[in-house]
Design a protein around this motif. Structure first.
Motif, PDB file in Angstrom:
ATOM      1  N   SER A  84       9.412  10.237 -24.234  1.00 49.81           N
ATOM      2  CA  SER A  84       9.116  11.417 -25.062  1.00 49.81           C
ATOM      3  C   SER A  84       8.833  10.988 -26.498  1.00 49.81           C
ATOM      4  N   GLU A  85       8.213  11.897 -27.255  1.00 46.31           N
ATOM      5  CA  GLU A  85       7.982  11.627 -28.675  1.00 46.31           C
ATOM      6  C   GLU A  85       9.297  11.413 -29.406  1.00 46.31           C
ATOM      7  N   THR A  86      10.291  12.225 -29.079  1.00 47.38           N
ATOM      8  CA  THR A  86      11.601  12.090 -29.713  1.00 47.38           C
ATOM      9  C   THR A  86      12.194  10.718 -29.438  1.00 47.38           C
ATOM     10  N   ALA A  87      12.050  10.229 -28.208  1.00 49.68           N
ATOM     11  CA  ALA A  87      12.571   8.904 -27.866  1.00 49.68           C
ATOM     12  C   ALA A  87      11.817   7.804 -28.609  1.00 49.68           C
ATOM     13  N   ILE A 126       5.178  -5.032 -29.433  1.00 49.31           N
ATOM     14  CA  ILE A 126       5.586  -4.088 -28.394  1.00 49.31           C
ATOM     15  C   ILE A 126       5.120  -2.705 -28.836  1.00 49.31           C
ATOM     16  N   GLU A 127       4.345  -2.037 -27.978  1.00 50.27           N
ATOM     17  CA  GLU A 127       4.021  -0.631 -28.212  1.00 50.27           C
ATOM     18  C   GLU A 127       5.137   0.198 -27.592  1.00 50.27           C
ATOM     19  N   VAL A 128       5.743   1.035 -28.386  1.00 55.96           N
ATOM     20  CA  VAL A 128       6.743   1.973 -27.885  1.00 55.96           C
ATOM     21  C   VAL A 128       6.011   3.287 -27.749  1.00 55.96           C
ATOM     22  N   THR A 129       5.885   3.795 -26.526  1.00 58.76           N
ATOM     23  CA  THR A 129       5.072   4.971 -26.278  1.00 58.76           C
ATOM     24  C   THR A 129       5.804   5.946 -25.361  1.00 58.76           C
ATOM     25  N   ILE A 130       5.195   7.112 -25.193  1.00 54.40           N
ATOM     26  CA  ILE A 130       5.777   8.123 -24.313  1.00 54.40           C
ATOM     27  C   ILE A 130       5.705   7.617 -22.892  1.00 54.40           C
TER      28      ILE A 130
END
Length: 130
Positions: A84-87, A126-130
């Motif tokens: 999620s965006e929040t995560a 690292i891409e952190v994504t939904i």
């Protein structure tokens, strides 16, 4: 066809294992060691499945040119979905607080992704994504 795993050479195997366990919920298998080649590795599995990440260490592996946020030809990054965006926001803020480099974001990209780009302890993207 599917990707089974992606592998990266690392300097500090235990630090990298701990990083992925702490921030991405990875679970490592037992450390593999080939004493003849002085090769060691872990396979890291992630909570929601998908490809595994193999982190490997062995003397004599040449250093790739890395300059933090700079980019080089070849593999560009590993993308980790956190749900999620929040995560994305929460993990990015935690990594920032813990002293890791945030290269970009969190932001919505032109192609619709919501992501941030962070550097692991050895400057891999690292891409952190939904």
């Amino acid at each position: 066809m599917s990707i089974e795993h992606v592998a990266i050479w690392v300097h500090d195997l235990e630090r990298m294992r701990s990083f992925y366990e702490t921030y991405f919920g990875a679970t490592a298998n037992s450390r593999y060691m080939n004493t003849q080649k002085k090769f060691a590795s872990y396979f890291l599995s992630f909570p929601h499945g998908g490809p595994r990440l193999e982190i490997m260490q062995m003397p004599g592996i040449r250093e790739a040119p890395k300059d933090g946020p700079s980019q080089w030809m070849g593999y560009a990054h590993v993308a980790c979905s956190v749900g999620s965006e929040t995560a994305v926001d929460t993990l990015t803020n935690q990594l920032r607080t813990d002293g890791y480099t945030i290269v970009d974001g969190p932001r919505r990209t032109g192609d619709g992704y919501y992501e941030s780009v962070v550097l692991d302890p050895e400057q891999n993207r690292i891409e952190v994504t939904i």
